[in-house]
Design an enzyme around this catalytic site. Structure first.
Site, PDB file in Angstrom:
ATOM      1  N   ARG A  81      26.518  14.249  -0.054  1.00 35.08           N
ATOM      2  CA  ARG A  81      26.258  13.338   1.070  1.00 35.08           C
ATOM      3  C   ARG A  81      27.286  12.231   1.261  1.00 35.08           C
ATOM      4  NH1 ARG A  81      21.111  13.514   3.252  1.00 35.08           N
ATOM      5  NH2 ARG A  81      20.966  11.260   3.576  1.00 35.08           N
ATOM      6  N   ASP A  82      28.259  12.101   0.385  1.00 30.30           N
ATOM      7  CA  ASP A  82      29.273  11.064   0.606  1.00 30.30           C
ATOM      8  C   ASP A  82      30.648  11.510   0.104  1.00 30.30           C
ATOM      9  OD1 ASP A  82      30.209   8.659   1.598  1.00 30.30           O
ATOM     10  OD2 ASP A  82      29.728   7.519  -0.207  1.00 30.30           O
ATOM     11  N   ILE A  83      31.032  12.732   0.469  1.00 29.08           N
ATOM     12  CA  ILE A  83      32.371  13.212   0.125  1.00 29.08           C
ATOM     13  C   ILE A  83      33.383  12.465   0.991  1.00 29.08           C
ATOM     14  CG2 ILE A  83      33.929  15.197   0.274  1.00 29.08           C
ATOM     15  CD1 ILE A  83      32.077  15.304  -2.118  1.00 29.08           C
ATOM     16  N   THR A 126      29.668   7.950   4.611  1.00 28.67           N
ATOM     17  CA  THR A 126      30.758   7.123   5.105  1.00 28.67           C
ATOM     18  C   THR A 126      31.156   7.630   6.482  1.00 28.67           C
ATOM     19  OG1 THR A 126      31.505   6.768   2.838  1.00 28.67           O
ATOM     20  CG2 THR A 126      33.090   6.305   4.590  1.00 28.67           C
TER      21      THR A 126
END
Length: 207
Positions: A81-83, A126
């Site tokens: 969920r936040d690569i 992000t």
């Protein structure tokens, strides 16, 4: 509770391209802690900021390593969920350069868990690397959103620029939802191999 969940999830993962957790617990004062492997490299955000766009061969190697880490997580029903570039580090290990480590599984969740609601965090991730569905309906996010982010990271590595550039968060989110990105070769101003370009744009497909 979130901190404890992050370490418990990361402990399940043992891919060599995922940051390793060695121990965790609570101090006598009740402070929760975990001990992870020491990483002495730089993240991909710093890499591009300091050295500019990267060559194709290196980009492909880095992305394959990131995908290797994510494949294990996705196989366990977990979504990162936040690569983003800042969550991917390059290190030297055993004399080998460019050893990739994927960090920060703090936003990971099991796919079959209770849905994320707007009240508990809505947008998780992000914005520069967030998939359309993560913006429009966060409760539907699955492994495919990580793949979208991998495409955005690859685009950044090969061009030195983000997929979209905007003056506000609202504009940026709208671009992710509706705007077809310019091809990497167009943004870079020189040819990118059709295979790599096609792969990156496929990751960034709206559907």
């Amino acid at each position: 509770q979130r901190f404890e969940r992050e370490v418990q999830i990361t402990c399940k993962l043992n891919n060599p391209n995922t940051v390793a957790i060695y121990d965790y617990g609570r101090t006598p004062e009740g402070v929760f802690y975990y001990a992870m492997e020491f990483l002495d490299g730089i993240d991909l955000q710093v890499l591009v900021e300091q050295y500019g766009a990267q060559c194709e061969g290196r980009v492909i190697r880095l992305l394959k390593a990131v995908c290797s880490s994510l494949y294990e997580a996705h196989s366990l029903g977990l979504v990162h969920r936040d690569i983003k570039p800042a969550n991917i580090m390059l290190n030297r290990r055993g004399g080998e350069p460019d050893v990739v480590k994927v960090l920060d599984f703090g936003l990971v969740r099991a796919l079959d868990e209770a849905k994320v609601t707007r009240q508990t965090g809505g947008l998780a991730g992000t914005p520069l690397y967030m998939s359309p569905e993560a913006i429009q309906s966060p409760d539907t996010v699955d492994a495919r959103s990580d793949i979208y982010a991998v495409g955005a990271v690859g685009y950044f590595l090969i061009t030195g620029k983000s997929v979209f550039e905007a003056t506000s968060l609202v504009e940026l989110c709208q671009q992710h939802i509706t705007t077809i990105p310019a091809s990497p070769s167009e943004r870079l101003g020189k040819a990118v191999s059709p295979e790599l370009e096609s792969a990156l744009l496929a990751c960034l497909d709206k559907n």
